[in-house]
Design a protein around this motif. Structure first.
Motif, PDB file in Angstrom:
ATOM      1  N   ASP A   1      -8.441  -1.399  -9.676  1.00  0.00           N
ATOM      2  CA  ASP A   1      -7.819  -0.361  -8.860  1.00  0.00           C
ATOM      3  C   ASP A   1      -6.723  -1.006  -8.024  1.00  0.00           C
ATOM      4  OD1 ASP A   1      -8.328   2.523  -7.456  1.00  0.00           O
ATOM      5  OD2 ASP A   1      -7.825   0.988  -5.949  1.00  0.00           O
ATOM      6  N   ILE A   2      -5.555  -0.370  -7.906  1.00  0.00           N
ATOM      7  CA  ILE A   2      -4.429  -0.982  -7.207  1.00  0.00           C
ATOM      8  C   ILE A   2      -4.746  -1.228  -5.737  1.00  0.00           C
ATOM      9  CG2 ILE A   2      -3.327   1.231  -6.715  1.00  0.00           C
ATOM     10  CD1 ILE A   2      -1.600  -2.159  -7.468  1.00  0.00           C
ATOM     11  N   GLN A   3      -5.495  -0.321  -5.115  1.00  0.00           N
ATOM     12  CA  GLN A   3      -5.861  -0.513  -3.710  1.00  0.00           C
ATOM     13  C   GLN A   3      -6.777  -1.731  -3.558  1.00  0.00           C
ATOM     14  OE1 GLN A   3      -7.133   3.065  -1.669  1.00  0.00           O
ATOM     15  NE2 GLN A   3      -8.305   1.881  -0.160  1.00  0.00           N
TER      16      GLN A   3
ATOM     17  N   TYR B   1     -13.291  -1.569  -4.394  1.00  0.00           N
ATOM     18  CA  TYR B   1     -12.701  -0.950  -5.578  1.00  0.00           C
ATOM     19  C   TYR B   1     -12.424  -1.957  -6.690  1.00  0.00           C
ATOM     20  CZ  TYR B   1     -12.057   2.827  -2.245  1.00  0.00           C
ATOM     21  OH  TYR B   1     -12.271   3.800  -1.289  1.00  0.00           O
TER      22      TYR B   1
ATOM     23  N   TYR C   1       2.680   1.483  -3.576  1.00  0.00           N
ATOM     24  CA  TYR C   1       1.913   1.681  -4.802  1.00  0.00           C
ATOM     25  C   TYR C   1       0.722   2.625  -4.673  1.00  0.00           C
ATOM     26  CZ  TYR C   1       4.653  -2.231  -6.541  1.00  0.00           C
ATOM     27  OH  TYR C   1       5.693  -3.039  -6.931  1.00  0.00           O
ATOM     28  N   THR C   2       0.361   3.002  -3.458  1.00  0.00           N
ATOM     29  CA  THR C   2      -0.794   3.896  -3.297  1.00  0.00           C
ATOM     30  C   THR C   2      -0.500   5.110  -2.441  1.00  0.00           C
ATOM     31  OG1 THR C   2      -1.650   2.823  -1.294  1.00  0.00           O
ATOM     32  CG2 THR C   2      -2.315   1.883  -3.412  1.00  0.00           C
ATOM     33  N   ASP C   3       0.689   5.179  -1.839  1.00  0.00           N
ATOM     34  CA  ASP C   3       1.058   6.271  -0.936  1.00  0.00           C
ATOM     35  C   ASP C   3       0.166   6.346   0.298  1.00  0.00           C
ATOM     36  OD1 ASP C   3       3.165   7.141  -2.557  1.00  0.00           O
ATOM     37  OD2 ASP C   3       1.785   8.271  -3.830  1.00  0.00           O
TER      38      ASP C   3
ATOM     39  N   LEU D   1       0.830  -1.209   0.000  1.00  0.00           N
ATOM     40  CA  LEU D   1       0.000   0.000   0.000  1.00  0.00           C
ATOM     41  C   LEU D   1       0.860   1.253   0.000  1.00  0.00           C
ATOM     42  CD1 LEU D   1      -2.815  -0.980   2.541  1.00  0.00           C
ATOM     43  CD2 LEU D   1      -3.136  -0.502   0.103  1.00  0.00           C
TER      44      LEU D   1
ATOM     45  N   SER E   1     -11.645  -1.765   1.208  1.00  0.00           N
ATOM     46  CA  SER E   1     -10.929  -1.576  -0.059  1.00  0.00           C
ATOM     47  C   SER E   1     -11.338  -2.588  -1.121  1.00  0.00           C
ATOM     48  CB  SER E   1      -9.411  -1.672   0.176  1.00  0.00           C
ATOM     49  OG  SER E   1      -8.976  -0.642   1.036  1.00  0.00           O
TER      50      SER E   1
END
Length: 202
Positions: A79-81, A75, A52-54, A49, A72
């Motif tokens: 979506d990466i999350q 999503y 790749y998602t900050d 996380l 999460s």
């Protein structure tokens, strides 16, 4: 059947073996391992996380993180999350499945896993004086509770099946070893046995 779970060190496993043991549980926590790494599943997901998602690691406890991961999932995998949430869910699910399978495989190796030939509610068939009778299985025990000494001796040390006929007027037991001899799991098997016995009797 060859077992899938293993207690070997990762360095002693092949690719196939590791595939079934890459997720496991330690101290009631899911972990992921490969030939080089061994991660706590939550820490691995938090690392992903952050990369790749900050999303920073500001979770107050394990439950807080698990709730975030559950949210999460909405999503989806586009979506990466959402993808990381799915990955995390699969890690702990695979770890749980591996530990449960390992328990059964350990019991099987120790000769302690009992495999029943039928279930409560199943119908079994018996040949009684040249005719077929059907009975419903009502339960199981180990050994025999039958008052008949011969029946008890025959069933001693075996799984015993309890049954009742369709109108409830006849109840009784039989040893699992009698299946395929005097008791049958399908009507077709009992009919075949009845025909064969009819030919012999002639």
């Amino acid at each position: 059947m060859k077992r899938l779970t293993s207690n070997k060190k990762v360095s002693e496993m092949g690719m196939y073996e590791l595939a079934h043991n890459s997720c496991y549980a330690k101290n009631r926590k899911a972990r992921y391992r490969d030939f080089e790494d061994d991660f706590d599943a939550r820490k691995l997901a938090i690392k992903l996380l952050k990369k790749y998602t900050d999303i920073p690691n500001e979770f107050t406890c394990d439950d807080d993180f698990d709730d975030f991961m559950m949210d999460s999932l909405q999503y989806g995998m586009d979506d990466i999350q959402g993808l990381i949430a799915v990955f995390y869910r699969n890690l702990w699910a695979m770890a749980d499945l591996r530990e449960r399978l390992k328990e059964y495989e350990d019991l099987e190796e120790q000769g302690k896993l009992l495999k029943l030939p039928c279930s409560v509610g199943d119908m079994v068939w018996d040949i009684d004086f040249g005719r077929l009778c059907s009975y419903e299985v009502t339960g199981f025990s180990f050994g025999s509770l039958n008052d008949d000494d011969w029946e008890e001796e025959k069933a001693l040390g075996q799984v015993v099946v309890y049954y009742i006929n369709s109108n409830g007027s006849i109840t009784g037991t039989f040893a699992v070893s009698e299946i395929g001899k005097t008791v049958f799991l399908t009507k077709e098997e009992s009919e075949k046995a009845l025909k064969e016995r009819g030919k012999i009797n002639r």
